[in-house]
Structure formats: C-alpha cells, structure tokens
Scaffold this motif. Structure first.
Motif, PDB file in Angstrom:
ATOM      1  N   MET A 147      33.151  51.595  25.570  1.00  0.00           N
ATOM      2  CA  MET A 147      33.225  51.382  24.121  1.00  0.00           C
ATOM      3  C   MET A 147      33.871  50.052  23.760  1.00  0.00           C
ATOM      4  O   MET A 147      33.620  49.509  22.691  1.00  0.00           O
ATOM      5  N   VAL A 148      34.733  49.553  24.631  1.00  0.00           N
ATOM      6  CA  VAL A 148      35.406  48.281  24.323  1.00  0.00           C
ATOM      7  C   VAL A 148      34.903  47.160  25.238  1.00  0.00           C
ATOM      8  O   VAL A 148      35.593  46.168  25.440  1.00  0.00           O
ATOM      9  N   GLY A 149      33.692  47.315  25.779  1.00  0.00           N
ATOM     10  CA  GLY A 149      33.023  46.152  26.361  1.00  0.00           C
ATOM     11  C   GLY A 149      32.837  46.114  27.863  1.00  0.00           C
ATOM     12  O   GLY A 149      32.181  45.212  28.368  1.00  0.00           O
ATOM     13  N   LEU A 150      33.409  47.056  28.611  1.00  0.00           N
ATOM     14  CA  LEU A 150      33.139  47.055  30.049  1.00  0.00           C
ATOM     15  C   LEU A 150      31.816  47.792  30.319  1.00  0.00           C
ATOM     16  O   LEU A 150      31.245  48.418  29.424  1.00  0.00           O
ATOM     17  N   PHE A 200      42.511  51.437  30.209  1.00  0.00           N
ATOM     18  CA  PHE A 200      42.013  50.938  31.499  1.00  0.00           C
ATOM     19  C   PHE A 200      41.335  49.583  31.294  1.00  0.00           C
ATOM     20  O   PHE A 200      41.557  48.635  32.053  1.00  0.00           O
ATOM     21  N   ALA A 201      40.513  49.481  30.252  1.00  0.00           N
ATOM     22  CA  ALA A 201      39.808  48.223  29.979  1.00  0.00           C
ATOM     23  C   ALA A 201      40.797  47.097  29.674  1.00  0.00           C
ATOM     24  O   ALA A 201      40.616  45.962  30.114  1.00  0.00           O
ATOM     25  N   ALA A 242      36.187  52.829  28.308  1.00  0.00           N
ATOM     26  CA  ALA A 242      36.090  51.432  28.760  1.00  0.00           C
ATOM     27  C   ALA A 242      34.787  50.804  28.272  1.00  0.00           C
ATOM     28  O   ALA A 242      34.758  49.633  27.873  1.00  0.00           O
ATOM     29  N   ALA A 297      32.327  42.524  34.072  1.00  0.00           N
ATOM     30  CA  ALA A 297      32.569  43.743  33.283  1.00  0.00           C
ATOM     31  C   ALA A 297      32.070  44.992  34.011  1.00  0.00           C
ATOM     32  O   ALA A 297      32.418  46.104  33.634  1.00  0.00           O
ATOM     33  N   TYR A 339      44.611  49.206  20.021  1.00  0.00           N
ATOM     34  CA  TYR A 339      43.632  50.266  19.753  1.00  0.00           C
ATOM     35  C   TYR A 339      44.313  51.554  19.289  1.00  0.00           C
ATOM     36  O   TYR A 339      45.389  51.911  19.779  1.00  0.00           O
ATOM     37  N   TYR A 360      42.271  46.070  32.938  1.00  0.00           N
ATOM     38  CA  TYR A 360      41.214  45.427  33.743  1.00  0.00           C
ATOM     39  C   TYR A 360      41.041  43.980  33.308  1.00  0.00           C
ATOM     40  O   TYR A 360      40.888  43.082  34.115  1.00  0.00           O
ATOM     41  N   ARG A 361      41.067  43.770  31.985  1.00  0.00           N
ATOM     42  CA  ARG A 361      40.861  42.418  31.448  1.00  0.00           C
ATOM     43  C   ARG A 361      42.147  41.629  31.288  1.00  0.00           C
ATOM     44  O   ARG A 361      42.110  40.424  31.052  1.00  0.00           O
ATOM     45  N   GLY A 388      40.668  55.339  28.903  1.00  0.00           N
ATOM     46  CA  GLY A 388      39.598  54.382  29.210  1.00  0.00           C
ATOM     47  C   GLY A 388      39.755  53.051  28.509  1.00  0.00           C
ATOM     48  O   GLY A 388      39.525  51.999  29.106  1.00  0.00           O
ATOM     49  N   THR A 389      40.144  53.075  27.238  1.00  0.00           N
ATOM     50  CA  THR A 389      40.341  51.792  26.544  1.00  0.00           C
ATOM     51  C   THR A 389      41.577  51.093  27.114  1.00  0.00           C
ATOM     52  O   THR A 389      41.596  49.867  27.252  1.00  0.00           O
ATOM     53  N   THR A 400      28.908  50.787  20.982  1.00  0.00           N
ATOM     54  CA  THR A 400      27.883  51.146  21.950  1.00  0.00           C
ATOM     55  C   THR A 400      28.582  51.662  23.199  1.00  0.00           C
ATOM     56  O   THR A 400      29.789  51.500  23.369  1.00  0.00           O
TER      57      THR A 400
END
Lengths: 329, 347
Positions: free
Chosen positions: A72-75, B152-153, A70, A23, B84, B156-157, B149-150, A110
């Motif tokens: 905020m959703v766990g990275l 991007f996540a 990123a 992560a 999201y 990424y995943r 960013g979300t 978080t």
C-alpha cells in the motif's frame, strides 16, 4: 532458447525483478537460509541478502498482512505460501484487505503484491495439503489469478505479476516444479507473458479441451490418445483464470464446436463452471454438444495412492469426455 | 488549517503576545488550544453525524468516537506530518486529527463523490493518501498486520516514518493482533500499537473477554515495550505517545500502549446500551477530556471570550461540512470498475 526446469524459471523471474527494482522483496517460510521448501528460491538469500529475502515465522495471516501494508505504501512484495493450503489462514488478509483497499479508498491506494506457491494435489499429502484454491480467489473482484502449466509461461507470467499494480494469486504446482521446458535466454531481453492471455499449445479440429496448470499436461496425454483413434483435439491452456481470455476460448469453440473443461479443483461452483457459463453465453450457436467438465472428485483428497488417483482427473476420463461430446460411443 | 506540529514547533521569531506572559507558557497554551480545537471539531462533527444518521442521511454503520477524542488527538500530536496512521471503523476522529478536511469526512459519510474515499468507503473506511491516513478497517484486528507492513516498508526504505496503529481492546483476542505484534517485535518495526481500551468491546465488559485485566501485559510475551495510562488529559496522551514514537523512530522498536478511555455513546448507532448503567456513563462524563482541556486553557489564561470565539469558528466548520456533504453529487456507476482494478478490469 534453453531448457530449464519450472522452478528455475520461477527463480529467474524473481531474481530478475529483484535486480530490476529495489521495491521488490521476497517473504515467506523457509525462503531464505533453508533455500525454499521446494527449492524455488534457492540461492536468492545469498544473492540479495536478508533485507530482501526474508524468512518469516509460521504466521501467514501476519506476514501476508505485512506484505499488503508494505504494498500500500509502494513496495512490491512477493509473498510465498509454502503451499496455497496455508493461504486459508491468510484468507481474510487477501480478500478483505488486498482485494478491497483500492476500491474502499476510492482508488487512492493500490496493492501491487504477488501471493505465490504450489496449489492443488502433490503426491499422497492428504486432504489438508491437496486443495485447489483457484475458485476461491478467482471469485473475488480486485484479485487476479494466474496458473501456468509450462516453464516459459511460469517465468513470463511471474514477471508480469510482480510488475502488476493489482494483487495477483500465482498458483504453481508441486508436481510441475521439476518439469523442463524451453525458456528464452535472459540475454535476449525481458521475457514477459501478458496476464489474461490464453494460448493454444496444440491445435486441433474436432474438440476443444480447456485446462490450466497441471491438468494441461494430462490433457496433452489425452490428446495423444485421441489422435491414435483419429480424433483431432485442440488444447486451450488458459494460463490466467482472472482475467479470463474469452476470445481464445470462443475462437476455439467456433472451430471445433465441442468442448471439455478439465481441471483439478472440485466441481461445485468451480472455475470450470464459470468457463461453461461463458461458453454457453458467448458461443451457444456454435455448440454441437453440451459442454462437459472433468474435475477433481467431490470429496476431500484421500491419502491412499490408488484412491488419490481415482479422485484426480486422468487421461481416460478426458478421452471419454471428448468422445461423448463427439457422440462417438 | 494550522498543523499541530507547526504550533508545537513555533519559531522564536513569532511575535510575543501583548500580555507579559512568558513565551513558553504562551506557546503551551497555543498548543493546547490547537488540541482542544481538534477535539471539539471531532465532537461537534460527530454530534451532527448522529443527527444526520437519525434523519436517514447517513447509512450503514456509524461508530462514534465521542468521549475518546483525547486519544487520537493527543497521539497524533506526537507525529510528523508524513507519519502513517491506520485504525478501525471508529475512524472519524483519527481522520480529522490527521488533518483531513471535515468536509471530505462528512461528504464520505453521506456517500458523496466529494468524500475522502469518493463515497465508496463510508464511515468505516476513511482514507487519505496525501495525509498518510491509511484508512479505517472493518474486520476487527485485520488491519494490525497492515500497520506492521507499513512500518516494515519504512524500515526497508529508511524513510524515518513511524506508523501509529489504533484498535480497541476487543481486538486483542484475535490472532492477527498477536501475529502482528510478534512480527513487529521480531523484526523491530517502527510501529506504535495503541489499544484504546473503552472497556466494552462491543457490549461485553473486559473481564468477560480477557483473562487478565491489563491489556499492555500482552506485550510481555513479545519482549515489546509497553505503557498504560488514562486518556483524560490530552497533553498526557501526547507526552506518553511521544515517548513510544521517539522509541520507534530512534531505535526502531515497537511499543504496545494501552490507553484507558471511555465512549459516551453506544458501540454503534444501533446499540441500546443495556450492558452499562446511565450512572456509570454520567460518572465517566465527569472525566470528559474536552472539559478538562477547557479548564486547563482557562487556568493558562485563555478567556471565556476567546474560547467562545473558537467554538463559534468550529460551528462554522461543521456547518460548512454538512452543507458541502448535502449539496455534493453522488458517485455514478462509472466509478466502480476503475476503482476495483488498477488498469483494465480483470473479468
């Protein structure tokens, strides 16, 4: 133990945490193929690839925000600012989003993110590239602020910052990247330094100097000068500015009864002022003299080399302040 | 509460209705009925919010979505439940359309601990991690990079999620909008940027804030796909947003969608509305997406009686939400430190 440079210690911390946790990723300007503007991230692109070491265009507001989303959703992003001066462009993202999202969501989200890069003066880089940002960020509840002075702490604190579930501003110094220091061998286990714990790199009995980051090294020189005159000074290197280790500061004040706070940022509303407030509240009866501050001069940083040195805290000024609180003039 | 996707993807094993209506048409009507239910719930909740605000029971700022419900409801109908959503301070409609209970929304507006953000966020900051509602944000444009960013996540995943990011046309002049779109296009992030163009930013008409009239043109500089349409028909909104969502999910390409809409109320409750005429507002109300959906439902065979029953059920939901909000306890000071930091407070 082996001796490595400050920048290598940071690089080890990043690499070890990226190895440990998928992560974790690194994003910033020139961090990848260019190998880092100050070579902190050298070799990481080759080792971890473009998925995890990401060269960003010059858009601090944009990529700081991407990091926060990123996170905020766990990275667990590490966002490099080429210098903290450029974090001003991302100030809204850091203070309005990273620092607020946990509280305004009632604790649901978080934001485990690290913003890192060099802070403060370099050498003759002028007013826009020489600013110290700790007072801006330490002011904000929701953020943590860390500013190590030694290679060992740089590694241990950066690893701790990456694992922390809160946003951490990790302040480095361009002038410290090349200094060497003893850092535990990775083979001997994880080297972590707890955020919020100061240490005492030099013990003394007559006066306490409280400092952090680059000025810690100036303070050590001042201590050597004072020793020549028979004055025993103790150095408290804070390492973390928020949270602030009140206990270590107060224990030192109880021992020496006299304090000088030395830092590079401006005096008005600076971190030094906060430390002075804590000392007068928590250790008033232990003080034998008013607490003095040695700070950067209250002007934008000039380019001229002599004037720049004039504006920065120097050994003679710290020595002089220590003597003043000892009334030895 | 029935999820809209469950309606849209009802299985063939579902028993046929008593009328000899073709199965497809019946499902289409059931789907529209669900969208109407959401829009009507949002409208009625917000009408009551305005009343509670006037009574001093809701504090701070209150930005109503009334008139724009078809945008959020239509767009979110095109999502998977785990996708999201992130938006602005005008976020009540998105929260309810994302499946958040009206009780939790109303309690939040009342500042109660049972609110979705435990009374710490208020009207502008509705969050629900379980429903993928990433919140409403109060700095215009500041949340748009978070959406990138979300997304991007997700890339990424490789989790296949899409992020929908909502903002007004007042956001498209600020740098964070441009940086987010630039990066989302550069890195091919699965995000749909939805500009709800209600024409007035806060109180300044579009032609006085933008050098072009077509917001979607902003996508051109970033090589990003774009779309532009009116929000009067909720099904049209769903259909057009679904194209962008599919593009994001299948090819990880972002889209800028300009949805042209109109808010019937002021920017916030303190807006005297002197920048537009009542004639203009009345003319716009002729295109009220709720009336249109209701008319469509009748054409599709839903009886007035059936719609009245639904409206009555919604009234009960609204009444329950208000009662819950009014009777819930307030948060105490002990909540402040634990929500500011994860772990010990950093002092």
């Amino acid at each position: 133990m082996r001796e490595i440079r400050f920048r290598e210690a940071l690089r080890e911390a990043i690499a070890e945490e990226m190895e440990r946790d998928d992560a974790v990723f690194l994003m910033g300007e020139e961090v990848g193929r260019y190998q880092g503007a100050y070579k902190v991230t050298e070799g990481l692109f080759e080792r971890f690839g473009e998925r995890r070491v990401i060269d960003a265009p010059i858009a601090e507001n944009g990529f700081a925000g991407i990091g926060i989303g990123a996170a905020m959703v766990g990275l667990r992003p590490i966002i490099e600012f080429m210098t903290f001066n450029f974090s001003a462009v991302a100030f809204d993202q850091i203070i309005s989003n990273a620092a607020k999202v946990r509280q305004m969501s009632g604790g649901q989200f978080t934001c485990p993110i690290v913003f890192r890069g060099p802070n403060g003066s370099a050498r003759q880089v002028g007013s826009q590239h020489s600013q110290s940002f700790e007072s801006f960020y330490a002011h904000v509840p929701g953020l943590k602020v860390v500013a190590p002075a030694f290679a060992s702490d740089a590694k241990g604190l950066l690893k701790a910052a990456i694992r922390d579930d809160n946003p951490v501003c990790f302040l480095e110094s361009e002038t410290l990247y090349g200094i060497k220091g003893d850092v535990p061998d990775p083979a001997s286990g994880d080297h972590l330094v707890e955020i919020g714990k100061a240490h005492v790199p030099h013990a003394g009995t007559d006066v306490t100097i409280v400092s952090w980051s680059r000025i810690t090294h100036v303070a050590l020189q001042a201590i050597a000068e004072l020793a020549k005159e028979g004055i025993s000074a103790e150095l408290v290197d804070l390492r973390s500015l928020r949270p602030l280790d009140e206990e270590t500061i107060v224990n030192s004040v109880r021992k020496t009864h006299r304090v000088v706070v030395a830092h590079e940022g401006w005096p008005y509303g600076g971190v030094g002022a906060e430390i002075v407030d804590r000392i007068q509240r928590l250790a008033f009866d232990d003080l034998d003299a008013p607490v003095l501050r040695i700070s950067g001069m209250d002007v934008p940083m000039p380019y001229n080399a002599k004037l720049e040195q004039h504006c920065l805290p120097q050994v003679p000024a710290i020595v002089e302040a220590c003597k003043r609180v000892l009334y030895v003039h | 509460m029935t999820r809209k996707k469950a309606v849209a993807e009802a299985t063939p094993s579902r028993p046929a209705p008593p009328h000899a209506e073709p199965e497809g048409e019946s499902e289409a009507a059931a789907h529209l009925l669900e969208l109407y239910r959401q829009m009507q719930t949002i409208r009625r909740i917000e009408e009551e919010c305005a009343r509670s605000y006037a009574q001093g029971k809701i504090g701070g700022f209150l930005h109503l979505y009334i008139g724009q419900e078809s945008v959020g409801v239509g767009a979110l109908a095109a999502l998977r439940p785990d996708d999201y959503v992130i938006g602005t301070y005008r976020d009540h409609g998105l929260a309810i359309a994302k499946g958040m209970p009206p009780r939790a929304v109303m309690a939040e507006l009342y500042g109660k601990v049972t609110g979705c953000s435990r009374g710490l966020g208020g009207s502008m900051h509705l969050f629900d991690v379980a429903h993928g509602m990433l919140g409403g944000y109060g700095i215009v444009g500041g949340h748009i990079p978070l959406a990138a960013g979300t997304a991007f996540a997700s890339k990424y995943r490789g989790d296949g999620r899409v992020t929908l990011c909502f903002f007004g046309e007042g956001s498209v002049s600020i740098g964070s909008f441009h940086e987010a779109l630039s990066l989302a296009a550069l890195w091919k992030l699965p995000c749909v940027f939805i500009c709800e163009n209600n024409e007035y930013s806060m109180g300044t008409p579009l032609q006085r804030t933008m050098s072009v009239e077509d917001v979607s043109q902003k996508a051109l500089a970033y090589g990003m796909a774009r779309d532009r349409f009116f929000a009067r028909d909720v099904l049209e909104v769903e259909h057009r947003i679904r194209e962008a969502v599919d593009r994001a999910r299948e090819t990880s390409e972002p889209t800028l969608v300009e949805v042209r809409t109109y808010r019937f109320r002021g920017h916030s409750m303190s807006d005297p509305g002197k920048y537009r005429t009542s004639e203009e507002i009345e003319a716009q109300k002729k295109h009220d997406p709720l009336n249109r959906a209701r008319d469509q439902l009748k054409t599709m065979g839903k009886s007035e009686d059936e719609l009245a029953k639904l409206d009555a059920a919604i009234e009960e939901v609204v009444r329950d939400a208000i009662e819950h909000a009014e009777t819930s306890p307030e948060p105490g000071p002990e909540i402040l430190e634990e929500t500011t930091y994860s772990g010990p407070f950093a002092r």
